[in-house]
Design an enzyme around this catalytic site. Sequence first.
Site, mmCIF file in Angstrom:
data_model
loop_
_atom_site.group_PDB
_atom_site.id
_atom_site.type_symbol
_atom_site.label_atom_id
_atom_site.label_comp_id
_atom_site.label_asym_id
_atom_site.label_seq_id
_atom_site.Cartn_x
_atom_site.Cartn_y
_atom_site.Cartn_z
ATOM 1 N N ARG A 89 35.549 9.021 7.285
ATOM 2 C CA ARG A 89 35.027 9.349 6.016
ATOM 3 C C ARG A 89 33.352 9.109 6.061
ATOM 4 O O ARG A 89 32.729 9.662 5.309
ATOM 5 C CB ARG A 89 35.690 8.224 4.823
ATOM 6 C CG ARG A 89 35.293 8.621 3.423
ATOM 7 C CD ARG A 89 34.222 7.953 3.052
ATOM 8 N NE ARG A 89 34.219 6.612 3.061
ATOM 9 C CZ ARG A 89 33.145 5.879 3.250
ATOM 10 N NH1 ARG A 89 32.100 6.290 3.251
ATOM 11 N NH2 ARG A 89 33.428 4.595 3.619
ATOM 12 N N GLY A 136 17.020 -4.186 4.326
ATOM 13 C CA GLY A 136 18.228 -3.648 3.892
ATOM 14 C C GLY A 136 18.541 -3.522 2.567
ATOM 15 O O GLY A 136 18.872 -2.307 1.936
ATOM 16 N N TRP A 161 20.973 0.831 11.525
ATOM 17 C CA TRP A 161 22.073 0.875 11.047
ATOM 18 C C TRP A 161 22.418 2.167 10.508
ATOM 19 O O TRP A 161 22.966 2.484 9.361
ATOM 20 C CB TRP A 161 22.569 -0.198 9.987
ATOM 21 C CG TRP A 161 22.440 -1.474 10.592
ATOM 22 C CD1 TRP A 161 21.387 -2.555 10.135
ATOM 23 C CD2 TRP A 161 23.036 -2.186 11.631
ATOM 24 N NE1 TRP A 161 21.672 -3.701 10.821
ATOM 25 C CE2 TRP A 161 22.494 -3.538 11.636
ATOM 26 C CE3 TRP A 161 24.002 -1.724 12.304
ATOM 27 C CZ2 TRP A 161 22.937 -4.432 12.614
ATOM 28 C CZ3 TRP A 161 24.455 -2.628 13.235
ATOM 29 C CH2 TRP A 161 24.077 -3.791 13.447
ATOM 30 N N ILE A 162 21.644 3.155 11.118
ATOM 31 C CA ILE A 162 21.888 4.676 10.770
ATOM 32 C C ILE A 162 23.190 5.456 11.320
ATOM 33 O O ILE A 162 23.047 5.593 12.750
ATOM 34 C CB ILE A 162 20.517 5.368 10.900
ATOM 35 C CG1 ILE A 162 19.386 4.639 10.644
ATOM 36 C CG2 ILE A 162 20.492 6.700 10.456
ATOM 37 C CD1 ILE A 162 19.450 4.368 9.149
ATOM 38 N N GLU A 362 25.816 0.871 1.833
ATOM 39 C CA GLU A 362 25.537 1.584 0.616
ATOM 40 C C GLU A 362 25.390 0.511 -0.760
ATOM 41 O O GLU A 362 26.076 0.679 -1.652
ATOM 42 C CB GLU A 362 26.576 2.473 0.456
ATOM 43 C CG GLU A 362 26.977 3.301 1.270
ATOM 44 C CD GLU A 362 25.931 4.378 1.765
ATOM 45 O OE1 GLU A 362 24.980 4.381 1.332
ATOM 46 O OE2 GLU A 362 26.274 5.464 2.739
ATOM 47 N N THR A 364 25.105 -3.714 -0.934
ATOM 48 C CA THR A 364 26.107 -4.876 -0.696
ATOM 49 C C THR A 364 27.061 -5.673 -1.901
ATOM 50 O O THR A 364 26.575 -5.258 -3.140
ATOM 51 C CB THR A 364 25.277 -6.323 -0.130
ATOM 52 O OG1 THR A 364 24.566 -6.745 -1.243
ATOM 53 C CG2 THR A 364 24.368 -5.907 1.110
#
Length: 383
Positions: A89, A136, A161-162, A362, A364
């Site tokens: 997903r 972040g 973190w891509i 997306e 926290t």
Amino acid sequence: MDLLRIDDQFTDEERMIRDTAREFAASRVEPQVADWFERGIFPVRELAPELGKLGLLGMHLSGYGCAGAGAVAYGIACRELEAADSGLRSFVSVQGSLAMTAIHKYGSEEQKREWLPRMAAGEALGCFGLTEPDRGSDPGSMLTRARRDGSDWILHGTKMWITNGSVADVAVVWARTDEGVRGFLVPAGTPGFTASEIHRKLSLRASITSELVLDDVRLPADAMLPEAAGLRAPLGCLSEARYGIIWGAIGAGRSCYEAAVSYAKSREQFGRPIGAFQLTQEKLAWMEVELGRAGLVALHIGRLKEAGQVTPQQVSFGKLANVRAALDVARQARTVLGANGITLEYPVIRHMNNLESVLTYEGTQEIHTLVLGEAITGESAYR
């Protein structure tokens, strides 16, 4: 085992999309995903064209080869794909809700024609470069800069973190300029642009996660997304991705729940199936309740979205509530399976580990809590 019969509220088209996504996940991904997770791989170049043929990439967008499906249909697809694995997903979400949405919503006509048809077909892959190593939850303080040099732009900075970063054909990169935050399309292979895969993860192992480094990357003027001005642009894309998570988390939780029910019926202790004991039934009952609530939240927010009435605060509500519910279900399911619950012979520990990442990315849990807190009190508590 859907006691509330939520799927009965779907249209015939939505049920067809559900069945299509479920069949793909069950036949193409589930038999192999435990091995991918253990090895830390995700065969994205193989899967992307197959997903494209099914119309699942950028399916909520219209034109340029995209399916133009409704919000609930897209959510249902996310639910079925994440029932196989959150990494599946995540790929579809980053490709469609982030990279393709950024181009579709903020790009020029030339940019849309160049990238969207190939991305919808799974022939070209995209990523979304917003998060930075130390920035972040506060993208407004990003350090990546873009400065003009004649008619060109020079980009310098690092993104972390891509998802899809090291396999992407194009990166949507957000950078601070003298005019505010702007978005840029950076094709793979551009001099000064490198993407390296992050290893040694214990969550989302069947997913490609990368670091992007932009070392004075020179881009032409038409690489900038002309309609993306300010931080609202990338945050608008994030809201689309968060909506998919509202549904996707239900799929992960459902997979754990189904494994727990099946195990409780077949595993015997003290001469009886463990599902015959009150404590086990209580766990299963609460799992059903949590997933039922989550399904109603997702469907309600989806219908609001289709009516053009959904707000970012409602999306935060859904992301916060449903990921927490799915994680609680996964943890309870693990206890039902006992020691077997920590092996990859069952999907539970894999989903549980993945959901720890979904809880963070997306936005926290803490950030979505503060979004709701501000909506309730009218006071911002971010700084």
